[in-house]
Scaffold this motif. Structure first.
Motif, mmCIF file in Angstrom:
data_model
loop_
_atom_site.group_PDB
_atom_site.id
_atom_site.type_symbol
_atom_site.label_atom_id
_atom_site.label_comp_id
_atom_site.label_asym_id
_atom_site.label_seq_id
_atom_site.Cartn_x
_atom_site.Cartn_y
_atom_site.Cartn_z
ATOM 1 N N ALA A 106 86.418 -0.032 -30.205
ATOM 2 C CA ALA A 106 87.571 1.292 -29.900
ATOM 3 C C ALA A 106 89.253 0.744 -30.517
ATOM 4 C CB ALA A 106 87.653 1.621 -28.431
ATOM 5 N N GLY A 107 89.057 -1.153 -30.579
ATOM 6 C CA GLY A 107 90.171 -1.605 -31.149
ATOM 7 C C GLY A 107 90.772 -2.210 -29.509
ATOM 8 N N GLY A 108 89.938 -1.658 -28.379
ATOM 9 C CA GLY A 108 90.401 -2.776 -27.642
ATOM 10 C C GLY A 108 90.152 -3.511 -26.179
ATOM 11 N N ALA A 109 88.698 -4.721 -27.268
ATOM 12 C CA ALA A 109 88.470 -5.708 -26.862
ATOM 13 C C ALA A 109 88.923 -6.968 -27.759
ATOM 14 C CB ALA A 109 87.229 -5.244 -27.128
ATOM 15 N N VAL A 110 88.771 -8.055 -27.306
ATOM 16 C CA VAL A 110 89.406 -9.031 -27.841
ATOM 17 C C VAL A 110 88.633 -9.969 -27.111
ATOM 18 C CG1 VAL A 110 90.996 -9.635 -26.526
ATOM 19 C CG2 VAL A 110 91.089 -10.707 -28.624
ATOM 20 N N ASP A 111 87.978 -10.702 -28.384
ATOM 21 C CA ASP A 111 87.139 -12.667 -28.226
ATOM 22 C C ASP A 111 88.151 -13.027 -28.401
ATOM 23 O OD1 ASP A 111 85.595 -10.537 -27.732
ATOM 24 O OD2 ASP A 111 84.101 -11.011 -29.661
ATOM 25 N N LEU A 112 88.755 -14.005 -27.452
ATOM 26 C CA LEU A 112 89.401 -15.689 -27.435
ATOM 27 C C LEU A 112 89.290 -16.386 -26.561
ATOM 28 C CD1 LEU A 112 90.580 -14.423 -24.502
ATOM 29 C CD2 LEU A 112 92.491 -12.913 -25.780
ATOM 30 N N THR A 113 90.049 -17.415 -26.910
ATOM 31 C CA THR A 113 89.442 -18.098 -26.386
ATOM 32 C C THR A 113 91.151 -19.740 -25.790
ATOM 33 O OG1 THR A 113 88.273 -20.598 -25.328
ATOM 34 C CG2 THR A 113 89.754 -20.231 -28.168
ATOM 35 N N LEU A 114 91.417 -20.907 -24.828
ATOM 36 C CA LEU A 114 92.230 -21.162 -24.405
ATOM 37 C C LEU A 114 92.406 -22.602 -25.527
ATOM 38 C CD1 LEU A 114 92.673 -21.795 -20.751
ATOM 39 C CD2 LEU A 114 94.130 -20.122 -22.279
ATOM 40 N N VAL A 115 93.614 -22.586 -25.775
ATOM 41 C CA VAL A 115 93.402 -24.182 -27.059
ATOM 42 C C VAL A 115 94.655 -24.764 -26.349
ATOM 43 C CG1 VAL A 115 92.089 -23.177 -29.041
ATOM 44 C CG2 VAL A 115 94.740 -23.435 -28.742
ATOM 45 N N ARG A 128 88.422 -22.043 -17.300
ATOM 46 C CA ARG A 128 88.600 -20.396 -17.010
ATOM 47 C C ARG A 128 88.929 -19.214 -15.937
ATOM 48 N NH1 ARG A 128 81.764 -19.502 -17.645
ATOM 49 N NH2 ARG A 128 81.388 -20.923 -19.933
ATOM 50 N N ARG A 129 89.128 -20.210 -15.181
ATOM 51 C CA ARG A 129 90.741 -19.508 -14.070
ATOM 52 C C ARG A 129 91.711 -18.994 -14.734
ATOM 53 N NH1 ARG A 129 88.421 -23.786 -10.405
ATOM 54 N NH2 ARG A 129 90.312 -24.404 -10.334
ATOM 55 N N VAL A 130 92.414 -20.165 -15.620
ATOM 56 C CA VAL A 130 93.669 -20.063 -16.027
ATOM 57 C C VAL A 130 93.401 -18.752 -17.028
ATOM 58 C CG1 VAL A 130 95.462 -20.810 -17.756
ATOM 59 C CG2 VAL A 130 94.151 -22.447 -16.069
ATOM 60 N N LEU A 131 92.604 -19.010 -17.957
ATOM 61 C CA LEU A 131 92.084 -18.226 -19.085
ATOM 62 C C LEU A 131 92.525 -16.286 -18.290
ATOM 63 C CD1 LEU A 131 91.916 -16.668 -22.204
ATOM 64 C CD2 LEU A 131 89.366 -17.157 -21.448
ATOM 65 N N TRP A 157 82.589 -14.684 -20.572
ATOM 66 C CA TRP A 157 83.819 -16.219 -21.008
ATOM 67 C C TRP A 157 84.889 -15.057 -21.806
ATOM 68 C CZ3 TRP A 157 86.549 -18.449 -23.688
ATOM 69 C CH2 TRP A 157 85.478 -19.548 -24.341
ATOM 70 N N TRP A 158 84.771 -14.729 -22.464
ATOM 71 C CA TRP A 158 85.829 -14.801 -23.818
ATOM 72 C C TRP A 158 86.410 -13.376 -24.142
ATOM 73 C CZ3 TRP A 158 80.664 -16.786 -24.705
ATOM 74 C CH2 TRP A 158 80.203 -15.510 -25.142
ATOM 75 N N HIS A 159 85.674 -12.254 -23.491
ATOM 76 C CA HIS A 159 86.030 -10.863 -24.180
ATOM 77 C C HIS A 159 86.346 -10.414 -23.109
ATOM 78 C CE1 HIS A 159 84.008 -6.986 -25.337
ATOM 79 N NE2 HIS A 159 84.303 -6.840 -24.231
#
Length: 467
Positions: free
Chosen positions: A372-381, A420-423, A439-441
């Motif tokens: 649907a284009g509404g989701a993102v997989d991401l992380t912190l760096v 993970r709390r920060v994200l 945790w990334w979704h």
């Protein structure tokens, strides 16, 4: 999700001190992996009916009371929710209530519940509530009840009928014998039950010389007692405290749940945009790529919220975008490949069980947020793009990570838990929701987002990029 019942003895007539103690306990519970912290009946003020009656202006609060700012900030900073039981101010000068204020991981109010059934001297001071307490967090539907409420069989019965999986009781019981009813309730109605019980003495109680008995506890739906605190007799006002944690992470709503598919979609026609050109300040990983660059697309609304989340991160941290839009054909292939893996590993599993297990890691194609284009997989760096400890690699499966990929997984390093709390705090505050097995979704506008937030419909359905 892990839940915590926080047990401490409040300082008499000192809401500021008790709010500060609650904030510290929220932070401590979050550090131990809790996603929600529950406090006992009238923990903010102490169960002190005489003090509340003598000075209701000072001793009652609203959810946005400045004295509760430390609690709201602790929730936001830790990315966890809290159920704070307090003398809640009545509307328009009416009598106060015994209220549970439920704050979300962004520190905003999710709901307020006013105790339905008053007991003894409470009837002379407070007004009863009129509606049941319900809220959803982390894909779990919760019921709220306060002390005397729990003696009415219809209270847990309605909770179960309403689809609640967890029953939260804020109480001030003075006898361990009164706690026996919770095991029966849990077993009869198939509920996880978490009791936050008071400690210390109170005023206006049936037995003024008999302190509350503590022993905050957790019961499984089988009725089994899995955690309990001490009786609290050694806890001086404002002094020590105790946390009781219980794990209900297996009760999360999976993508395969019929409740997700039942959410209607009212397509808003918002376009997909390429984050590489629309948001040059967003770092894009090369971990996932495709020839057409579909992976780098998102709906405008999701991207806007993603950038707001990045702006709110602490100095020295930034988001790294890994994957956004996923064409339906690719989503279907991923799902089928993973179900094939599970089928080979578990030949005795039924098709329904394989489908449900697969949805922990890959969304069924017909409701997939990525498509649907509404989701993102991401992380912190870090600011220079160096990775930080998140506990598992992105896209780690539940099998290979022993469920450490679950957002609230136990056993993480302190650094991974903190990151993970920060994200979570940044993305939740920006309006996105997390799929708790990854945790990334994170997503906005899709069916899962609508279910999590209580929206009447999803904004985004399956979408094909322009051109």
């Amino acid at each position: 999700m892990f839940l915590a019942a926080a047990q401490f003895t409040p300082v008499p007539r000192d809401i500021d001190a008790n709010a500060a103690r609650m904030a510290a306990l929220i932070t401590e519970a979050a550090g131990r992996g809790a996603g929600l912290v529950v406090f006992a009946e009238l923990a903010l003020s102490r169960y002190d009916l005489e003090a509340i009656a003598a000075d209701p202006e000072r001793m009652t609060v609203t959810p946005d009371d400045a004295r509760l700012a430390p609690v709201r900030e602790a929730c936001r900073a830790a990315g966890v929710g809290a159920v704070v039981n307090a003398p809640g101010r009545g509307a328009g000068g009416s009598r106060p209530h015994i209220s549970s204020f439920v704050y979300g991981p962004d520190g905003t109010l999710l709901t307020r519940y006013d105790k339905l059934h008053l007991s003894g001297a409470e009837n002379d001071l407070f007004a009863p509530g009129t509606t049941d307490g319900r809220f959803t967090l982390g894909g779990i539907r919760f019921a709220l009840a306060t002390c005397f409420d729990n003696t009415f069989p219809e209270t847990p019965e309605r909770a179960a009928a309403d689809g609640c999986r967890v029953y939260l009781a804020s109480s001030f019981h003075d006898s361990p014998e009164r706690l026996t009813l919770y095991a029966e309730m849990a077993q009869k109605h198939g509920l996880h039950i978490l009791l936050a019980n008071g400690t210390g003495t109170g005023t206006g109680v049936d037995n003024p010389d008999r302190p509350a008995c503590g022993r905050s506890s957790a019961w499984l739906p089988t009725g089994e007692l899995v955690a309990t605190a001490g009786d609290g007799t050694e806890l001086a006002p404002g002094g020590g405290s105790e946390l009781v944690l219980t794990d209900v992470r297996d009760q999360i709503t999976l993508m395969a749940d019929p409740a997700v598919a039942a959410i209607p979609v009212r397509e808003c026609a918002e376009p997909l945009v390429d984050v590489r050109t629309a948001a040059p300040g967003l770092l894009v990983s090369g971990l996932v790529q495709d020839a057409r660059g579909a992976f780098a697309h998102l709906r405008q609304g999701t991207l806007r919220r993603l950038l707001a989340a990045q702006e709110s991160l602490p100095d020295g941290l930034r988001l790294q975008f890994v994957e956004g839009y996923r064409p339906l054909a690719l989503q279907r292939r991923y799902f089928e490949e993973y179900t094939d893996e599970l089928r080979a590993a578990h030949p005795d599993w039924t098709a329904a069980r394989i489908h449900e297990a697969a949805s922990r890691y890959v969304s069924p194609p017909d409701i997939a947020p990525h498509s649907a284009g509404g989701a993102v997989d991401l992380t912190l760096v870090t600011a220079d793009g160096s990775p930080v400890d998140m506990g598992t690699p992105i896209n780690a499966s539940p099998e290979e990570s022993d469920r450490a990929c679950y957002t609230a997984a136990p056993g993480l390093s302190p650094a991974a838990r903190a990151n993970r709390r920060v994200l979570s705090a940044a993305l939740t505050a920006a309006g996105l929701v997390n799929y708790p097995t990854e945790w990334w979704h994170w997503s906005y506008g899709d069916r899962y987002w609508a279910l999590e937030t209580g929206a009447a419909h999803a904004l985004y359905g399956p979408k094909e990029p322009a051109g």
